[in-house]
Scaffold this active site. Structure first.
Site, mmCIF file in Angstrom:
data_model
loop_
_atom_site.group_PDB
_atom_site.id
_atom_site.type_symbol
_atom_site.label_atom_id
_atom_site.label_comp_id
_atom_site.label_asym_id
_atom_site.label_seq_id
_atom_site.Cartn_x
_atom_site.Cartn_y
_atom_site.Cartn_z
ATOM 1 N N CYS A 105 0.820 -1.218 0.000
ATOM 2 C CA CYS A 105 0.000 0.000 0.000
ATOM 3 C C CYS A 105 0.851 1.265 0.000
ATOM 4 O O CYS A 105 0.588 2.209 -0.754
ATOM 5 C CB CYS A 105 -0.897 0.013 1.237
ATOM 6 S SG CYS A 105 -2.093 -1.322 1.318
ATOM 7 N N VAL A 151 0.469 4.167 -2.776
ATOM 8 C CA VAL A 151 -0.172 5.441 -2.428
ATOM 9 C C VAL A 151 0.713 6.618 -2.842
ATOM 10 O O VAL A 151 0.227 7.637 -3.341
ATOM 11 C CB VAL A 151 -0.492 5.491 -0.918
ATOM 12 C CG1 VAL A 151 -0.867 6.897 -0.492
ATOM 13 C CG2 VAL A 151 -1.626 4.533 -0.588
#
Length: 520
Positions: free
Chosen positions: A160, A164
């Site tokens: 993640c 991101v």
């Protein structure tokens, strides 16, 4: 005033496992005092009333209507699938671009299921990398991985954090090679695997495609007629299944390359030698696989992007939904025979007949049983299809990572049999939703992974563990589920659970066991 001293029930000479230890009086007292003094519990009657409410149809409608919250989904995140995919290639180290905690989860998940070490490294991104990007982590991490672990290939995926902030793996890897982290001609395939979308089957798909692209892109294809590639898909039973599939193909005399074979990597022997790498598809075979006439996937939803890429390079493709049971195995073998021109040998016909015979022998016990099945889309489809073959009813079919296309396929399958007319398909739902289904529309058996044990405990529905992950039982993955032999194992496993339940319900002679039953 004297203080009361608890005498603990174990010593260096008598060390208890945690299960019996916490049943000892001293620990029961300690835990009760902790609950009363520090947990601020609701009164027991309030808890009991709320628990009863969660078993009602009214709560079921509220539960199934949830959209903003997921409770115990029957899936994992993309990078786990990528790490598993990389483990199926010769001397390949999985490199996860993200934090250390993420890669620890993937390694522990695989190790706890297979009871084998699972190697993977991390770029160890921390707060500074989250602000300024993880290029330096990539440069240093690839250099350390190349020097310390002697891989033939490093397969890079993301978590993640990297996704991101928008880290570009292609440019990062090129920069790392320019910095001398690894040689320019060293294989570093990659896949962007954001953990906040999709699931582990998507991560598997992305990594397989990335590896094939790394070796195939820009190379001329010289088709070899009747040669095929087999991609097994994300499969917690790969140890048993891959070996069974290769046995079937060898019996047919087929020319094939097994792409992503983790059967040896997750089944290393104890002979005094530690193997960080074992088995796997050879790098040279991956290169040669470009020339195959066709690529067959054994799990459609694990390989959608990969099969599209195989079509782009000129290969014929076909996909299956986890060939388990009679018809599914028939279709797989007939497709292999069609492409390769090899006949299905009589010995496999005998294996098929033995499976059919076993199902017929036990028909009285299998017919009419109701099942709840949960897991990955291909697995749920395969088990539901096999249940229909036995005369069972797949009442609830749930895949948290199931798509609308999967839902349509499932409904068509169920409508094709009188035993599936009353069955229901639940795409996108989780195991908390399944709990409501089991209370309001009970079934006889539940088929899935270890996370269903809490549903078994709560609803009383017996659980059959046939899917990844299985943490609380050992060595199931060493035996096949696919093919006719795998079907025989599944039938036996289902029957054992049925008979075990019957034994528990008829354990008192003359009261519950009126016939003193021995033969069934």
């Amino acid at each position: 005033m004297k203080r009361k001293v608890l005498t603990m029930p174990q010593s260096a000479e008598k060390v208890l496992d945690h299960a019996p230890l916490f049943r000892e009086p001293e620990y029961r007292q300690m835990l009760a005092e902790k609950k009363a003094n520090f947990e601020c519990p609701h009164p027991d009657q309030v808890v009991a009333d709320q628990n009863d409410f969660t078993k009602t149809w009214e709560y079921r409608e509220k539960n199934l209507g949830r959209k903003a919250l997921v409770v115990n989904p029957a899936k994992a995140c993309q990078p786990l699938g990528a790490v598993f995919a990389a483990a199926g290639f010769e001397q390949t180290m999985s490199f996860v671009h993200g934090s250390q905690g993420c890669v620890a989860y993937y390694r522990s998940h695989l190790s706890r299921h297979f009871k084998e070490p699972s190697s993977a490294v991390s770029s160890s991104m921390t707060e500074d990398a989250a602000v300024f990007g993880g290029l330096k982590n990539m440069v240093d991490g690839l250099a350390n991985t190349y020097k310390l672990y002697d891989p033939k290939m490093i397969a890079v995926s993301t978590t993640c954090m990297a996704e991101v902030i928008g880290d570009d793996l292609h440019s990062f890897i090129e920069n790392a090679k320019n910095e001398g982290s690894v040689p320019h001609d060293f294989a570093v395939p990659f896949a962007h695997t954001p953990a906040f979308v999709g699931s582990h089957v998507d991560g598997y798909d992305g990594m397989i495609k990335g590896i094939l692209e790394n070796f195939w892109k820009g190379n001329e294809r010289k088709e070899v007629a009747q040669a095929i590639n087999i991609i097994p898909g994300f499969d917690g039973f790969c140890v048993g299944n891959n070996r069974e599939l290769k046995r079937l193909l060898d019996m047919m005399g087929v020319s094939y390359i097994f792409i992503q074979d983790a059967s040896d990597q997750f089944d290393t022997p104890s002979d005094g030698t530690y193997r960080m790498y074992d088995g796997g598809t050879k790098i040279e075979d991956v290169k040669t696989a470009l020339n195959a006439e066709a690529t067959l996937s054994l799990q459609h939803y694990s390989t959608r992007k990969t099969l599209e890429y195989c079509k782009e390079v000129g290969q014929a493709t076909a996909s299956f939904h986890y060939p388990l049971g009679v018809q599914a195995t028939d279709e797989f073998l007939m497709k292999v025979s069609e492409i390769t021109g090899k006949e299905i040998p009589p010995a496999l016909g005998l294996e098929r007949g033995r499976l059919v015979d076993a199902m017929a022998d036990s028909q009285a016990w299998l017919h009419g049983k109701k099942y709840a099945i949960y897991g990955d889309p291909d697995f749920v489809y395969a088990v539901a299809r096999f249940v229909l073959e036995t005369g069972g009813e797949p009442t609830h079919c749930l895949a948290t990572n199931g798509t609308s296309a999967w839902e349509a396929e499932m409904k068509a399958l169920l409508a094709s049999s009188p035993f599936g007319k009353a069955s229901q398909v639940w795409a996108g739902k989780d195991l908390w939703a399944l709990r409501s289904l089991l209370f309001t529309e009970p079934v006889d058996l539940m088929i899935g992974n270890s996370y269903g044990k809490y549903l078994e405990r709560d609803t009383g529905t017996p659980l059959i563990r046939l899917s990844f992950p299985i943490f609380d039982r050992h060595h199931h993955h060493r035996f096949p589920l696919m093919g006719y032999q795998g079907g025989l194992r599944v039938v036996t496993t289902i029957l054992d659970k049925i008979f075990d339940k019957l034994d528990r319900e008829t354990s008192e002679p003359g009261v519950t066991d009126y016939s003193y039953d021995l033969t069934r």
